[in-house]
Enzyme design. Structure first.
Site, PDB file in Angstrom:
ATOM      1  N   LEU A  62       4.883 -14.976 -16.005  1.00 57.67           N
ATOM      2  CA  LEU A  62       3.681 -15.559 -16.264  1.00 57.67           C
ATOM      3  C   LEU A  62       3.995 -17.118 -17.224  1.00 57.67           C
ATOM      4  O   LEU A  62       3.022 -17.438 -17.846  1.00 57.67           O
ATOM      5  CB  LEU A  62       2.766 -14.455 -16.949  1.00 57.67           C
ATOM      6  CG  LEU A  62       2.292 -13.321 -16.255  1.00 57.67           C
ATOM      7  CD1 LEU A  62       1.262 -12.672 -16.642  1.00 57.67           C
ATOM      8  CD2 LEU A  62       1.917 -13.798 -14.731  1.00 57.67           C
TER       9      LEU A  62
ATOM     10  N   ASN B 239      13.900   3.281 -12.344  1.00 65.18           N
ATOM     11  CA  ASN B 239      12.687   3.913 -12.939  1.00 65.18           C
ATOM     12  C   ASN B 239      11.884   2.759 -13.610  1.00 65.18           C
ATOM     13  O   ASN B 239      12.210   2.046 -14.225  1.00 65.18           O
ATOM     14  CB  ASN B 239      13.009   4.824 -14.092  1.00 65.18           C
ATOM     15  CG  ASN B 239      11.734   5.522 -14.642  1.00 65.18           C
ATOM     16  OD1 ASN B 239      10.713   5.548 -13.944  1.00 65.18           O
ATOM     17  ND2 ASN B 239      11.665   6.225 -15.820  1.00 65.18           N
TER      18      ASN B 239
ATOM     19  N   ARG C  54      -4.051   2.716  -1.239  1.00 64.72           N
ATOM     20  CA  ARG C  54      -5.026   3.198  -0.008  1.00 64.72           C
ATOM     21  C   ARG C  54      -4.530   2.132   1.334  1.00 64.72           C
ATOM     22  O   ARG C  54      -4.660   2.317   2.395  1.00 64.72           O
ATOM     23  CB  ARG C  54      -6.557   2.690  -0.366  1.00 64.72           C
ATOM     24  CG  ARG C  54      -6.902   3.738  -1.276  1.00 64.72           C
ATOM     25  CD  ARG C  54      -8.549   3.765  -1.594  1.00 64.72           C
ATOM     26  NE  ARG C  54      -9.339   3.861  -0.347  1.00 64.72           N
ATOM     27  CZ  ARG C  54      -9.664   5.029   0.334  1.00 64.72           C
ATOM     28  NH1 ARG C  54      -9.233   6.276  -0.655  1.00 64.72           N
ATOM     29  NH2 ARG C  54     -10.431   5.224   1.008  1.00 64.72           N
TER      30      ARG C  54
ATOM     31  N   HIS D 185       9.170 -24.190  -5.000  1.00 64.75           N
ATOM     32  CA  HIS D 185      10.296 -23.080  -5.536  1.00 64.75           C
ATOM     33  C   HIS D 185      10.719 -22.156  -4.190  1.00 64.75           C
ATOM     34  O   HIS D 185      11.696 -21.567  -4.272  1.00 64.75           O
ATOM     35  CB  HIS D 185       9.939 -22.046  -6.602  1.00 64.75           C
ATOM     36  CG  HIS D 185       8.793 -20.994  -5.964  1.00 64.75           C
ATOM     37  ND1 HIS D 185       7.288 -21.266  -5.996  1.00 64.75           N
ATOM     38  CD2 HIS D 185       8.749 -19.586  -5.416  1.00 64.75           C
ATOM     39  CE1 HIS D 185       6.842 -20.363  -5.476  1.00 64.75           C
ATOM     40  NE2 HIS D 185       7.661 -19.278  -5.218  1.00 64.75           N
TER      41      HIS D 185
ATOM     42  N   HIS E 274       5.776 -21.077 -12.509  1.00 66.30           N
ATOM     43  CA  HIS E 274       5.230 -22.205 -11.946  1.00 66.30           C
ATOM     44  C   HIS E 274       5.050 -23.411 -12.691  1.00 66.30           C
ATOM     45  O   HIS E 274       4.701 -24.412 -11.946  1.00 66.30           O
ATOM     46  CB  HIS E 274       3.477 -21.405 -11.389  1.00 66.30           C
ATOM     47  CG  HIS E 274       4.041 -20.454 -10.374  1.00 66.30           C
ATOM     48  ND1 HIS E 274       4.246 -20.850  -9.115  1.00 66.30           N
ATOM     49  CD2 HIS E 274       3.810 -19.107 -10.414  1.00 66.30           C
ATOM     50  CE1 HIS E 274       4.229 -19.817  -8.210  1.00 66.30           C
ATOM     51  NE2 HIS E 274       3.955 -18.700  -9.055  1.00 66.30           N
TER      52      HIS E 274
ATOM     53  N   GLN F 283      -5.047 -19.197 -15.848  1.00 64.97           N
ATOM     54  CA  GLN F 283      -5.485 -20.411 -16.195  1.00 64.97           C
ATOM     55  C   GLN F 283      -6.412 -20.438 -17.525  1.00 64.97           C
ATOM     56  O   GLN F 283      -7.172 -21.483 -17.894  1.00 64.97           O
ATOM     57  CB  GLN F 283      -6.515 -20.883 -15.150  1.00 64.97           C
ATOM     58  CG  GLN F 283      -5.919 -20.842 -13.701  1.00 64.97           C
ATOM     59  CD  GLN F 283      -4.903 -21.835 -13.489  1.00 64.97           C
ATOM     60  OE1 GLN F 283      -4.712 -22.661 -14.045  1.00 64.97           O
ATOM     61  NE2 GLN F 283      -4.413 -21.833 -12.162  1.00 64.97           N
TER      62      GLN F 283
ATOM     63  N   LYS G 240     -11.965   4.530  12.817  1.00 71.83           N
ATOM     64  CA  LYS G 240     -11.439   5.910  13.221  1.00 71.83           C
ATOM     65  C   LYS G 240     -11.689   6.200  14.742  1.00 71.83           C
ATOM     66  O   LYS G 240     -10.695   7.029  15.212  1.00 71.83           O
ATOM     67  CB  LYS G 240     -11.913   6.660  12.182  1.00 71.83           C
ATOM     68  CG  LYS G 240     -13.227   7.131  12.488  1.00 71.83           C
ATOM     69  CD  LYS G 240     -13.560   8.382  11.527  1.00 71.83           C
ATOM     70  CE  LYS G 240     -15.015   8.744  11.539  1.00 71.83           C
ATOM     71  NZ  LYS G 240     -15.507   9.974  10.624  1.00 71.83           N
TER      72      LYS G 240
END
Length: 525
Positions: free
Chosen positions: A91, A60, A271, A174, A156, A313, A445
Site C-alpha cells: 500500500l 501458512n 461464495r 507496471h 503505485h 486515497q 439454478k
C-alpha cells in the site's frame, strides 16, 4: 504416511502400487536427505499412471490458511526477482497512516496464485466439459504469482506519480515491467527446462502466462491471443478480468488489505468460488455467477470504494506520497543502480533494464534519508523532505471539495509564475462512471447454461445511481511560523475569489503562500 510425508492420489490397482512402492520409497529417502523445510509440510502426490511424483509445499497464510503450491511455483518464488517483492509495500505510503499496513507484494502475489488455482480447480470439477487441464491451471497460477513483478518502490506511487513526472510522455506501466521481469526471471534462473519437466509447452504457455498478466484484447475484437484458443477465453478472466473487474487479484488484496488496515469487510469471495460457472454469451465464454449473488458482488465493489476512500486515497496518504514523489524527483539523477553490462541507471531509468530494476525497492527511501552531509544539494533537499515525513512535518492540508461533474478535466493549470500541480483522485466502483454489475453475467439454478445481464429495471432501487466522483484537495508545501488557521482562512477566501475549481479535476493542488499575488494573477486565468 511416511514420517511427515503424505502419499496422495494412489494408483488404481494394488499391483501397480506394489510395483512402484520401492521406487517411491527411494525417491522419498533421497529427497528427504536433500531438502528439509520449515515453511510447511511437503506433500508427495502421485498423478496418473506414469508415476509422476511432485511435491506441494504448504505455506501458512493469515488470510487463506494453509496454501499448497506446486513445486514450479516454489521454484519461481525462490528467485531474486520474486524475493524482491518482500521489499515493496503493498500500500505504499499508506503505511505511514495505518501502522498495520506493513504487508508487501510478496505475500499478495502468493495469495493470488493460490486463489487462481482454487477457482480454476472449482471450474474444472463442476464443468468437465470445459476441458480445463492441469497445465491450464498451473499456467493461471504462474500468471497470478507473477502479475505484480513489475511494481516499483512504494507500488503505485512509482508508476502512477513518479514516472509520469520524471519521464513525461512515457506510457510505461507496471504491467509492462511485469512482463519484462518475468522473461528476465525465467532466463536468469534457467527455468525453461524445469517448466518442461512439469509438462509445460513453452511455445504456447509462456505466451499464455504473459497474456494473462497484461491483457489488452477487447471483447469486440477478433481473438488475438496466442496462448489459448477462443473456447478457453474464460481463463483470461481469472487473474485480471477486463470485462467486469471481478478476479482473484481483487479477492486477495481486498481481504488482505482489510485485515492489515483493521477495516471490516463484508464481501465473501468464497461464495463466488462456490457459485462460479462458465457460460457462453455471444460466442464468448465468460465466468458467471448465480443471480442470488448480486448483493454479494455489489458489496465487493462497495468494498473497493471504501478502501480507496478510507486508506488508498486518504488525504494524509496522498500528502505523504506527494512528498515521497517530490523527494524521488530531486534525488533521481543522484541514485546510481548498476545494471546489465555494469551500465549505470538512475531511479527513473531503471525500468529500462531488468537487472537494475531488480535492485530497486523501497530501500531507496532509506538510501536517500541517510545520504551524506556533503552529498549534492538536490540529494540533500530530497533527504530534508523525507525527514519531514519522519518528523511528521507534512505538507499542510487546507481543505477539499467535490465536483458536480467528475468528467471535467484540466491537466495543466498555471497561475502566473506558480504551477498548480495535479494528482488525480478517482473514487469509483472500478469502471469509472459505469456500474460494474451491468457487465456481470448471471445464471439461475433452473438453467445453468444460459447467462444474462441484469436490466436496469430489475436492479434494486436502493442501489446507487452514481458510481464515480472526484475530489480536489488543497495543500501548502511550505511551512513557516504562521498561524495554521490563517492559511485555512486565506484558502477559503481564495475559493470565494476564483472559479478555478470548475476547471480542475485533481485531488492535490499545491498552492503557494503568497495569497495576494495569487489572487492578482487569478484574474488573468
Amino acid at each position: 504416511c511416511v514420517g511427515n510425508w503424505q502419499i496422495g492420489a494412489p494408483y488404481s490397482s494394488k499391483e501397480m502400487w506394489e510395483k512402484k512402492s520401492g521406487i517411491l520409497q527411494y525417491e522419498i529417502n533421497k529427497r528427504l536427505a536433500l531438502r528439509r523445510t520449515g515453511v510447511g509440510l511437503l506433500f508427495w502426490v502421485i498423478t496418473g499412471l506414469d508415476f509422476v511424483v511432485c511435491v506441494l509445499q504448504v505455506f501458512n497464510d493469515p488470510i487463506h490458511g494453509h496454501m499448497e503450491l506446486h513445486p514450479l511455483l516454489v521454484k519461481i518464488i525462490d528467485t531474486p526477482q520474486f524475493q524482491r517483492l518482500r521489499s515493496i509495500r503493498q500500500l505504499g505510503g499508506t503505511y505511514f497512516v495505518y501502522p498495520g499496513a506493513s504487508h508487501n507484494r510478496f505475500e499478495h502475489s502468493i495469495g493470488v496464485a493460490h486463489l487462481a488455482g482454487q477457482l480454476g480447480q472449482a471450474l474444472k470439477t463442476k464443468q468437465p466439459g470445459l476441458n480445463i487441464t492441469d497445465r491450464d491451471i498451473l499456467c493461471v497460477q504462474i500468471a497470478g504469482l507473477c502479475h505484480d513483478l513489475g511494481h516499483g518502490p512504494f507500488s503505485h506511487l512509482y508508476d502512477g506519480m513518479f514516472i509520469p513526472k520524471a519521464r513525461p510522455g512515457n506510457k510505461w506501466k507496471h504491467e509492462t515491467a511485469s512482463l519484462a521481469m518475468f522473461d528476465h526471471l525465467v532466463k536468469c534462473n534457467k527455468l525453461e527446462d524445469v517448466m518442461k519437466q512439469y509438462g509445460l509447452n513453452l511455445s504456447e504457455d509462456l505466451d499464455f502466462i504473459k497474456e494473462m498478466i497484461d491483457r489488452d484484447n477487447d471483447k469486440d475484437q477478433e481473438w488475438l491471443h496466442k496462448g489459448r484458443p477462443k473456447d478457453k477465453s474464460f481463463l483470461y478472466e481469472i487473474v485480471s478480468n477486463k470485462t467486469n473487474g471481478i478476479d482473484v487479484d481483487k479477492f486477495d488484496y481486498f481481504a488482505r488489505d482489510c485485515y492489515h488496515l483493521g477495516v471490516q469487510i463484508n464481501f465473501d469471495y468464497h461464495r463466488f468460488l462456490k457459485f462460479a460457472r462458465v457460460c457462453e454469451v455471444d460466442g464468448w465464454k465468460h465466468i458467471c455467477v448465480r443471480d442470488k449473488e448480486e448483493d454479494n458482488m455489489t458489496e465487493m465493489f462497495h468494498t473497493r470504494l471504501c478502501l480507496h476512500r478510507r486508506a488508498y486515497q486518504h488525504k494524509v496518504t496522498k500528502i505523504i506520497e506527494t512528498m515521497i514523489t517530490d523527494a524521488f524527483l530531486k534525488a533521481d539523477k543522484h541514485i546510481k543502480i548498476e545494471g546489465t553490462g555494469k551500465k549505470t541507471f538512475r531511479l527513473s531509468t531503471a525500468i529500462d533494464d531488468m537487472e537494475a530494476y531488480t535492485k530497486l525497492t523501497d530501500a531507496v527511501f532509506e538510501k536517500i534519508l541517510n545520504c551524506a552531509f556533503d552529498a549534492p544539494q538536490e540529494l540533500r533537499d530530497a533527504r530534508d523532505i523525507l525527514r519531514r515525513i519522519i518528523n511528521r512535518d507534512l505538507y499542510r492540508f487546507l481543505g477539499e471539495t467535490r465536483f458536480e461533474d467528475p468528467t471535467e478535466v484540466c491537466t495543466n493549470v498555471f497561475v502566473g509564475l506558480y504551477c498548480i500541480t495535479l494528482s488525480t483522485i478517482k473514487m469509483d466502483y472500478g469502471m469509472k462512471r459505469e456500474d460494474p454489475i451491468d457487465h456481470l453475467y448471471f445464471y439461475t439454478k433452473h438453467d445453468t447454461t444460459r447467462a444474462f445481464n441484469r436490466k436496469r429495471c430489475q436492479v434494486s432501487r436502493i442501489r446507487p445511481m452514481c458510481f464515480s466522483e472526484q475530489l480536489v484537495g488543497f495543500v501548502c508545501k511550505k511551512t513557516d511560523d504562521r498561524n495554521p488557521q490563517a492559511d485555512v482562512d486565506n484558502f477559503q477566501q481564495w475559493l470565494r475569489f476564483t472559479d478555478l475549481l470548475i476547471y480542475a479535476s485533481s485531488c492535490i493542488l499545491c498552492i503557494p503562500y503568497d495569497w495576494g499575488k495569487l489572487q492578482s494573477t487569478c484574474q488573468h486565468i
